[in-house]
Design a protein around this motif. Structure first.
Motif, short mmCIF file in Angstrom:
data_model
loop_
_atom_site.label_atom_id
_atom_site.label_comp_id
_atom_site.label_asym_id
_atom_site.label_seq_id
_atom_site.Cartn_x
_atom_site.Cartn_y
_atom_site.Cartn_z
N THR A 88 22.35 66.69 84.41
CA THR A 88 22.76 67.29 83.14
C THR A 88 23.01 66.18 82.12
OG1 THR A 88 25.13 67.11 83.63
CG2 THR A 88 24.04 69.14 84.36
N GLY A 89 23.19 66.58 80.89
CA GLY A 89 23.56 65.61 79.86
C GLY A 89 24.91 64.99 80.16
N MET A 90 25.86 65.79 80.67
CA MET A 90 27.18 65.25 80.98
C MET A 90 27.13 64.23 82.11
SD MET A 90 29.15 66.00 78.71
CE MET A 90 30.30 64.82 79.42
N ALA A 91 26.21 64.43 83.07
CA ALA A 91 26.06 63.42 84.13
C ALA A 91 25.56 62.12 83.51
CB ALA A 91 25.08 63.92 85.20
N VAL A 185 25.01 55.26 72.76
CA VAL A 185 24.87 56.26 71.70
C VAL A 185 24.31 57.56 72.29
CG1 VAL A 185 23.72 56.85 69.51
CG2 VAL A 185 24.47 54.50 69.92
N ASP A 186 25.02 58.64 72.05
CA ASP A 186 24.54 59.98 72.41
C ASP A 186 23.68 60.45 71.23
OD1 ASP A 186 24.26 62.73 72.78
OD2 ASP A 186 26.22 62.97 73.71
N ASN A 187 22.36 60.52 71.46
CA ASN A 187 21.40 60.77 70.36
C ASN A 187 20.90 62.22 70.36
OD1 ASN A 187 20.01 59.65 68.13
ND2 ASN A 187 18.17 59.27 69.34
N TYR A 207 20.89 61.29 76.50
CA TYR A 207 20.51 62.61 76.01
C TYR A 207 20.96 63.70 76.95
CZ TYR A 207 17.40 60.33 72.76
OH TYR A 207 16.92 59.56 71.76
N SER A 208 21.33 64.83 76.36
CA SER A 208 21.31 66.08 77.10
C SER A 208 19.88 66.59 76.91
CB SER A 208 22.32 67.06 76.50
OG SER A 208 22.03 68.35 76.99
N ALA A 209 19.05 66.47 77.96
CA ALA A 209 17.66 66.95 77.88
C ALA A 209 17.62 68.47 77.80
CB ALA A 209 16.87 66.44 79.08
N THR A 210 18.77 69.07 78.12
CA THR A 210 18.98 70.51 78.02
C THR A 210 18.65 71.03 76.61
OG1 THR A 210 20.90 70.03 79.42
CG2 THR A 210 20.77 72.24 78.48
N LYS A 211 18.80 70.15 75.60
CA LYS A 211 18.66 70.58 74.21
C LYS A 211 17.19 70.51 73.78
CE LYS A 211 23.14 71.11 74.21
NZ LYS A 211 23.46 71.16 75.63
N HIS A 212 16.86 69.65 72.81
CA HIS A 212 15.50 69.68 72.24
C HIS A 212 14.41 69.27 73.23
CE1 HIS A 212 18.33 68.98 68.91
NE2 HIS A 212 17.54 69.77 68.22
C1 PLP Z 1 26.12 65.94 71.92
C2 PLP Z 1 26.12 66.43 73.32
N1 PLP Z 1 26.23 65.56 74.34
C3 PLP Z 1 26.23 65.96 75.62
C4 PLP Z 1 26.12 67.30 75.95
C5 PLP Z 1 26.15 67.70 77.40
O1 PLP Z 1 24.91 68.09 77.87
P1 PLP Z 1 24.69 69.10 79.12
O2 PLP Z 1 25.17 70.43 78.67
O3 PLP Z 1 23.23 69.03 79.39
O4 PLP Z 1 25.52 68.58 80.25
C6 PLP Z 1 25.97 68.25 74.92
C7 PLP Z 1 25.83 69.70 75.14
O5 PLP Z 1 26.16 70.39 75.97
C8 PLP Z 1 25.98 67.81 73.57
O6 PLP Z 1 25.87 68.67 72.55
#
Ligand code: PLP
Length: 396
Positions: A88-91, A185-187, A207-212
């Motif tokens: 995940t992005g958080m990982a 940097v969280d981009n 990156y959270s690849a979950t997004k774009h």
């Molecule tokens: C800016 C940003 N960073 C990190 C995350 C975490 O990503 P994930 O939900 O894929 O763990 C998110 C969204 O959830 C986010 O908007």
């Protein structure tokens, strides 16, 4: 060697051609290697592989061909030497920070962070003896003043969630590097298409690849990028030993997502920019923030470091929480969701959802008013979307 490794192709080309590991069957599309492990020709090969003398795969917690294709394609897109994919992005965020620090270290972060990122910095790092200082990321003096002899890392998100403020990456990197600290940097809000933190001096991009990168709401994922040395020293072993790894299936979905990212994000950004212009002078909108507009609070930094605006718009609806709720509930196409970067337009009311954990004074400090909404613009026809938003504003 893949085609893109041989020449410096443009991003669109790299996103469909780079990182391909074609099997003996010569498939056109990237293969999905849904396997946990790998077999060895003989005992000597197994020994050599464990010694690092034979370059093949061992176990999918730390390397898998489909995941490797995604990592190589993302590295080519970002202009990074190395990348690692996470579940995940958080990982990705947690690993990029935790992998660098030891008890006794100190981290400085911008306080305008996605809620879970703030939680990691404020709650988890201190549990392991790592202190942290939160600063207003747009105020360079606050970054300078926060530095201590034991400062190991700076962390920021820009544009910020949800009010789309923009932090001067190059200036913050200069302060960090003078202090001997690394910058992460969280981009997510910009995507690699519109902003290149590594080129501006950052040591690591997440990156959270979950997004774009997926962009079609299917699976979760994260990516960490940096120099080969940064990844080897801080990320690779941590990922291998603790295991927040990406599934090959998700890597395959995200690889296909990358192929269409420039087409999607360019269209979504154009639609968002046009909608922002329409809404900026609307009588029911009391404040609007969109990177790229001349009235953006950091317009000069946007012009210097971003190649285009964003797929997100932040705006304040008159009438506070009641006005924002009435507006959101009247939307027909745009759906209420805390997610973003999707083909479907999504809207959220940060004060009661993503940022409800904060105290009212903390929200006020971040500019998150009760009337503020964050709109993630999708791929619907721009006119249909504008009509939906304008019709809903009539109910406020
Ligand atoms: C800016 C940003 N960073 C990190 C995350 C975490 O990503 P994930 O939900 O894929 O763990 C998110 C969204 O959830 C986010 O908007």
């Amino acid at each position: 060697m893949s085609a893109s490794a041989a020449r410096n192709y443009r991003p669109e080309t790299r996103l469909v051609q780079s990182g391909i590991l074609r099997s003996q069957f010569g498939e056109t599309s990237e293969a999905l290697f849904l396997t946990q492990g790998y077999v060895y020709e003989n005992s000597a090969q197994a020994e050599a592989r464990f010694k690092g003398e034979d370059p093949g795969y061992q176990y999918s917690r730390f390397a898998n061909p489909t995941v490797a294709m995604l990592e190589q394609r993302m590295a080519a897109f970002e202009g990074a030497e190395a990348a690692r994919a996470t579940a995940t992005g958080m990982a990705a965020v947690t690993l990029a920070l935790m992998g660098q620090v030891r008890a006794g270290d100190h981290v400085v972060a911008s306080k305008a962070l996605f809620g879970s990122c703030l939680y990691v910095v404020e709650e988890y790092l201190p549990r392991y003896g790592v202190t942290s200082t939160l600063v207003n990321g747009t105020d360079l003096q606050q970054w300078r003043d926060a530095v201590r002899p034991n400062t190991k890392a700076f962390f920021m998100e820009t544009p910020t969630n949800p009010v789309l403020e923009v932090i001067d990456i190059a200036a913050v990197c200069k302060i960090a590097h003078e202090a001997g600290a690394k910058v992460v940097v969280d981009n997510v809000f910009s995507t690699p298409l519109w902003q290149s933190p590594l080129a501006l001096g950052a040591d690591c991009v997440v990156y959270s690849a979950t997004k774009h990168i997926d962009g079609q709401g299917r699976c979760l994922g994260g990516i960490i990028l940096g120099s080969e040395k940064f990844i080897q020293d801080n990320v690779h072993i941590y990922l291998r030993q603790t295991g927040p790894s990406m599934s090959p299936f998700n890597a395959w979905v995200l690889l296909k997502g990358l192929e269409t990212l420039p087409v999607r994000v360019r269209q979504q950004t154009d639609t968002a920019a046009a909608l922002a212009s329409t809404l900026a002078s609307h009588p029911k909108v009391s404040r609007l923030i969109y990177p790229g507009r001349p009235d953006h609070p950091q317009a000069d930094v946007v012009a210097r470091q971003m190649r285009a605006g964003s797929t997100l718009i932040a705006f304040e609806v008159v009438g506070g929480k009641q006005g924002a709720f009435r507006f959101q509930d009247a939307l027909k196409l745009v759906r209420i969701s805390n997610n973003l970067g999707d083909a479907k337009s999504l809207i959220t009311h940060p004060a009661t959802t993503t940022h409800q954990r904060l105290k009212p004074e903390q929200r006020a400090e971040l500019g998150i008013s009760d009337g503020m909404v964050r709109l993630s613009v999708g791929l619907e026809h721009p006119d249909d979307l504008a009509e939906d938003v304008l019709d809903a504003l009539k109910t406020v």
